[in-house]
Design an enzyme around this catalytic site. Structure first.
Site, PDB file in Angstrom:
ATOM      1  N   ALA B  62       4.688  77.088 113.626  1.00 49.49           N
ATOM      2  CA  ALA B  62       4.409  78.044 112.365  1.00 49.49           C
ATOM      3  C   ALA B  62       5.401  78.807 111.802  1.00 49.49           C
ATOM      4  O   ALA B  62       5.403  78.968 110.685  1.00 49.49           O
ATOM      5  CB  ALA B  62       3.044  78.715 112.793  1.00 49.49           C
ATOM      6  N   ARG B  93       0.152  79.812 102.928  1.00 49.72           N
ATOM      7  CA  ARG B  93       0.640  80.990 103.269  1.00 49.72           C
ATOM      8  C   ARG B  93       0.972  81.887 102.112  1.00 49.72           C
ATOM      9  O   ARG B  93       1.603  82.984 102.050  1.00 49.72           O
ATOM     10  CB  ARG B  93       2.028  80.821 104.071  1.00 49.72           C
ATOM     11  CG  ARG B  93       1.921  80.950 105.798  1.00 49.72           C
ATOM     12  CD  ARG B  93       3.335  81.234 106.213  1.00 49.72           C
ATOM     13  NE  ARG B  93       3.394  82.637 106.746  1.00 49.72           N
ATOM     14  CZ  ARG B  93       4.385  83.542 106.050  1.00 49.72           C
ATOM     15  NH1 ARG B  93       5.288  82.848 105.302  1.00 49.72           N
ATOM     16  NH2 ARG B  93       4.368  84.755 106.302  1.00 49.72           N
ATOM     17  N   HIS B 191      11.050  81.513 114.111  1.00 49.90           N
ATOM     18  CA  HIS B 191      11.826  82.037 113.188  1.00 49.90           C
ATOM     19  C   HIS B 191      13.217  81.871 113.795  1.00 49.90           C
ATOM     20  O   HIS B 191      14.281  81.609 113.029  1.00 49.90           O
ATOM     21  CB  HIS B 191      11.569  83.807 113.026  1.00 49.90           C
ATOM     22  CG  HIS B 191      10.170  83.932 112.418  1.00 49.90           C
ATOM     23  ND1 HIS B 191       9.708  85.279 113.153  1.00 49.90           N
ATOM     24  CD2 HIS B 191       9.355  83.451 111.879  1.00 49.90           C
ATOM     25  CE1 HIS B 191       8.390  85.425 112.573  1.00 49.90           C
ATOM     26  NE2 HIS B 191       8.140  84.264 111.869  1.00 49.90           N
TER      27      HIS B 191
END
Lengths: 455, 538
Positions: B62, B93, B191
């Site tokens: 995600a 999102r 990330h």
């Protein structure tokens, strides 16, 4: 923008673009929420549980609470037993559910965790229940996952009492439908004075009032004693072959409860079939007030037939509702020209093809399709109306076609989950929506000078 | 409440009571009460969520596909795995993007290999190769990014070598991201995986002569609800040129020559600070911590930027734009402040927003009484000075570290060491102070908040507004407390910059002042006068 979808078909065997299905665990989570006091638990990475909670929350605008085994890389290598055991201890201590309903994920399925044996070794607190379903994301769709969790309820909880005495009840499995649909089914059963066990039941779970108090386990849901009792019922009606049939067959296999598989009762014909079946099984009459609703529906269709006649429709979404919707739009005099579900199952194509046997127009039917495919079909053979979930709005906007939202998920409109799509009442509401969409379009496109008050 | 830390301690004790001993010990370290007298605060963060504790966290996939890669407009995001992961990353999102003229925009599409059981058993490589081929034939994209879901790593599909082969075969950029959901402890791992790969294989692969006076990169701004549009508008009005955005409203094509910028602006410290550091190491570009959420923070950021470039004309233009923008919103914003004065907020969001939004609330009279991050690290709470003290965990070690060195050809030290030191006295250049320092005494800081803690803290503190995501929005509503999503901004935005702050205040007013809250108790509940006799004697 969906401006990159070409009209020209190219061979596509491996790439799915804009799916009309999602994976099994969310269906299992939704089914589990229909058990009273249940906390769904996702045995896998945190992300799955998070995604499923978010998605259900967006459709219902209600709290959807579930827990996860929170796998890390270590658990993925050494197995998830320790994670599940820790999870269960924490869940019972902190969240105190009556039931924990565990579903697997592609992660725990791929590494081969044996949930049954992990649970067998776990000391379940007194009076609490754990059920579990295998729901690998790489098989079927969310509908398969729903079916698997309901089947698990039967497999693991249904019992037959020793004297083999019937409870004089009817089991009813409503399928992957909204709380508003479930309320309507119950209203019909109660109007006919039929004693029933309905499962899973998300009404009073995912449509609770705002009264200033948050209840993690709202009053709704089928109870464990009721699920235990399903083996003593006289028959099972399963609404929707894809979401509900397997569980009904499981009850037959396990306790010899006779299964009756019907279409999801969307539209006049499918609702007639349900009522006929109920009469046949119980000997009870259809009460006058329900018959009157049917008559009102027929009246409305007759009076407004000109709005629907010959209009071309594309229907997409989950198999059970798409089958019934296709039948319903046919009964309105419309022409379904593209019928598509994302759930892969040939039975869908067979059923719809049979339904279309009288059609004298060209049509496409597919199971395991995606929205990109539907969009290409529409580019090659345009339609007047789209009937399906929120994702179709991309196609609707790009091709300037009205969309009536029905099915799962509906993320960009509200109230849908409170109102029925099924039954005569649901059909009346559907007619109103379809008619409104077509006439709004007609009003928009008619020359101002020719605008009319009466349509 | 501020002077009564003892009362707050009781609240936290009560929250912890329900946990089994081991979990209690764990959770205790993830919460603290701000107390200036104590000096340094230490919190546990970026560690595993306890299984079964209902977390809001997501997974590495995600964070990679959804957060960092999702906003890139010109990329076909091909998810290798079963259908769900691709499905849930599709349009959820609210990262918005408008295609550059003549450019393609794939944001409204999601692509998947839709892995089946036979692929899990026999391997999914053939299917992935074929899916790439089909995507190239249908869409002819300049970049394809392949993201891995949980089963991919387990069955050993080699997505990296498939990406390299495809790149050679089709002459386009094809990248692979090993972001299986089980990696790390939250989205944060994703990330890192996304950014490291972008740094290693996308940044600097193309040189470009740019005729820009003040070329900058926007980092860690994901254009939720159009924030990046508003930031771009203000920056362009002042005279800055955005070379590349990482990644809101951004493109992979721009990132290729992003090393040509003279300053990196870091909005979300959590998701990208390490990349900003690498840019400095490799190319000599410093980074400035900015916050474009909130008028006061925005003004500070704009002045710091002008100071960095040290051009009188730019400074003048900056002040002019600030004055113009402020004039449009100050009046109404002050009225909102009067309206909200004394109200309290409970923030649980992100790796940066629980900090960023505190000045936004403060400006409109709302005090933050609880704040926490879903996937922040200790430096996001305590400031960058804590980084050398952060212990590596087994989960951290599973995410490959990227080492960069000075690029001899492309390195260009943008400002001298002395100048940098001088600027560092005035502004957060290469620095982030973290959330805690700015918080008021007596406020609670809580990491990886869970369902139980959300309810208990809400009951005890009765905040006027709860800001988090969709998963606990309606739980809050059931308790009669308005909840604003600060992950997605619900259905609104932009909230960045000047006009954005006003938009935010308006949305908060719409929520808090909505008549529905006053209808919660039916009028007959406390009305004893209702005693008619029609239909028979009572």
């Amino acid at each position: 923008m969906q401006d990159l979808v070409p009209k020209e078909y190219k061979e596509r065997n491996s790439l799915v673009i804009n799916p009309v299905k999602t994976c099994q665990p969310i269906g299992a989570m939704y089914a589990a929420l229909g058990v009273h006091g249940a906390l769904p638990h996702s045995h896998g990475s945190q992300g799955c549980c998070s995604y499923h909670r978010m998605h259900l929350t967006k459709h219902f605008r209600e709290p959807v609470v579930a827990s996860s085994s929170s796998f890390t890389e270590g658990a993925s290598v050494f197995g998830g037993r320790a994670n599940l055991e820790t999870a269960l201890k924490n869940i019972f201590a902190v969240y105190d559910p009556q039931v924990v309903a565990i579903n697997t994920t592609c992660l725990s399925e791929t590494i081969g965790d044996d949930i049954g044996s992990i649970i067998n070794g776990f000391d379940v607190p007194e009076g609490k229940t754990i059920i579990h379903a295998s729901t690998p994301s790489y098989v079927g769709s969310h509908i398969t996952g729903f079916s698997n969790m309901v089947k698990a309820m039967i497999k693991q909880l249904s019992e037959k009492n020793e004297e083999a005495k019937t409870n004089n009840k009817l089991n009813l499995i409503p399928g992957f439908v909204d709380p508003g649909d479930i309320r309507e089914i119950k209203r019909i059963l109660e109007a006919m004075d039929i004693d029933y066990i309905l499962f899973p039941d998300q009404s009073d779970v995912l449509d609770t009032p705002l009264d200033g108090n948050y209840d993690m386990y709202p009053e709704g849901g089928v109870t464990i004693p009721e699920l235990n009792d399903t083996g003593n019922s006289q028959a099972t009606i399963a609404l929707g072959e894809f979401a509900s049939a397997d569980s009904a067959f499981e009850l037959e296999k396990k306790h010899d409860v006779k299964p009756y598989i019907l279409k999801s009762p969307v539209g006049i014909k499918a609702t007639d079939e349900l009522l006929m079946q109920l009469m046949k099984l119980t000997g009870k009459e259809v009460p006058a007030k329900i018959e009157k609703e049917r008559g009102q529906l027929v009246d409305i269709i007759a009076d407004t037939h000109h709005q629907f006649h010959g209009k071309k429709v594309a229907v997409y979404g989950d198999p059970d509702i798409v089958i019934s919707l296709t039948e319903f739009v046919l009964s309105l005099g419309m022409r379904p020209v593209h019928v598509l579900t994302g759930t892969p199952d040939n039975k869908f194509e067979e059923t719809v093809t049979e339904m279309m046997s009288d059609a004298d127009w060209e049509y496409n039917i597919t199971a395991g399709g995606d929205l990109f495919q539907l969009h290409q079909w529409i580019k090659n053979d345009p339609v007047d109306l789209l009937l399906g979930n929120s994702y179709g709005k991309l196609v609707a906007r790009q091709e300037d076609i009205p969309l009536v939202r029905v099915g799962f998920p509906i993320l960009d409109r509200s109230v849908h989950s409170y109102l029925p799509t099924i039954g005569y009442k649901g059909a009346i509401l559907l007619v109103e929506k379809i008619s409104g969409a077509l006439l709004d379009r007609k009003d928009r496109d008619t020359d101002f000078e020719l605008t009319e008050f009466v349509l | 409440m501020k002077n009564n830390n003892a009362g707050i301690e009781d609240v936290l004790d009560e929250v912890l009571q329900s946990y089994p001993a081991k979990s209690m010990k764990n959770r205790k370290e993830h919460m603290l009460i701000k107390d200036q007298k104590k000096g340094k605060h230490k919190i546990k963060a970026n560690t595993r969520t306890i299984p079964g504790i209902i977390t809001n966290r997501g997974c590495a996939y995600a964070g990679c596909r959804g957060v960092v890669l999702g906003p890139l407009k010109d990329v076909v995001q091909l998810v290798h795995g079963p259908i769900g992961c691709s499905y849930y990353a599709w349009g959820m999102r609210r990262h918005q993007g408008v295609a550059a003229e003549g450019g393609k925009n794939f944001i409204n599409y999601t692509f998947s290999t839709d892995m089946q059981d036979s692929d899990v058993v026999f391997g999914g490589e053939r299917k992935l190769k074929e899916a790439i081929k089909e995507a190239v034939e249908i869409f002819n994209p300049s970049t394809i990014m392949i993201t891995a879901t949980c089963p991919v790593g387990l069955i050993g599909d080699d997505i990296n070598s498939i990406a390299r082969q495809a790149e050679a075969e089709y002459g386009i950029t094809v990248m692979a991201f090993n972001c299986e959901g089980y990696k790390g402890v939250s989205q944060s791992a994703g990330h890192h995986i996304a950014n490291n790969e972008i740094m290693a294989n996308l940044v600097g692969i193309e040189d470009k002569e740019l005729d820009y006076k003040y070329p900058i990169n926007l980092m860690g701004e994901y254009n939720i609800g159009g924030d990046a549009f508003e930031i771009e508008r203000i920056l362009e009005k002042i005279g800055y040129d955005i070379v590349a955005s990482f990644s809101g409203n951004g493109t992979a094509d721009q990132i290729k020559y992003s090393h040509e910028a003279d300053l990196n602006l870091v909005q979300c410290h959590r998701s990208i600070n390490y990349i900003a550091e690498m840019f400095e190491e490799k190319y000599g570009i410093p980074w400035l911590k900015v916050n474009f959420l909130g008028v006061d923070a925005t003004i500070k950021a704009l002045r710091n930027m002008a100071e960095y470039f040290d051009d009188p004309e730019l400074k003048e233009r900056t002040e002019k734009v600030i004055a113009e923008e402020l004039a449009q919103i100050e009046g109404p914003l002050n009225r909102y402040k009067e309206l909200f004065e004394g109200k309290t907020a409970f923030l649980f969001v992100g790796g940066s927003r629980a900090h960023h939004y505190q000045n936004v609330f403060k400006r409109i009279g709302i005090e933050t009484v609880v704040a926490g991050y879903e996937f922040g690290h200790r430096d996001d709470y305590e400031g960058r000075e804590v980084i050398p003290d952060i212990e590596m965990t087994a989960d951290d070690r599973n995410i490959p570290e990227l080492e960069v060195t000075k690029d001899d050809k492309k390195y260009n030290m943008r400002i001298s060491k002395a100048k940098k030191e001088e600027l560092q006295q005035k502004m957060p250049l290469d620095y982030y102070e973290g959330m805690i320092k700015e918080m008021e005494d007596g406020s609670i800081v809580i990491d990886d908040l869970n369902h139980h803690e959300h309810i208990k803290l809400t009951e005890a503190l009765e905040p006027d507004i709860f800001c988090s995501g969709i998963k606990d929005k309606y739980t809050s509503h059931k308790m009669g407390i308005f909840s604003k999503q600060l992950h997605s901004y619900d259905y609104s935005g932009p909230y960045a910059g000047f006009k954005g702050h006003l938009q935010f205040a308006e949305d908060i007013a719409a929520g808090i002042l909505n008549p529905s809250w006053s209808y919660i108790n039916p009028p007959w509940k406390d009305n004893v006068e209702l005693a008619g006799t029609i239909g028979g004697v009572r």
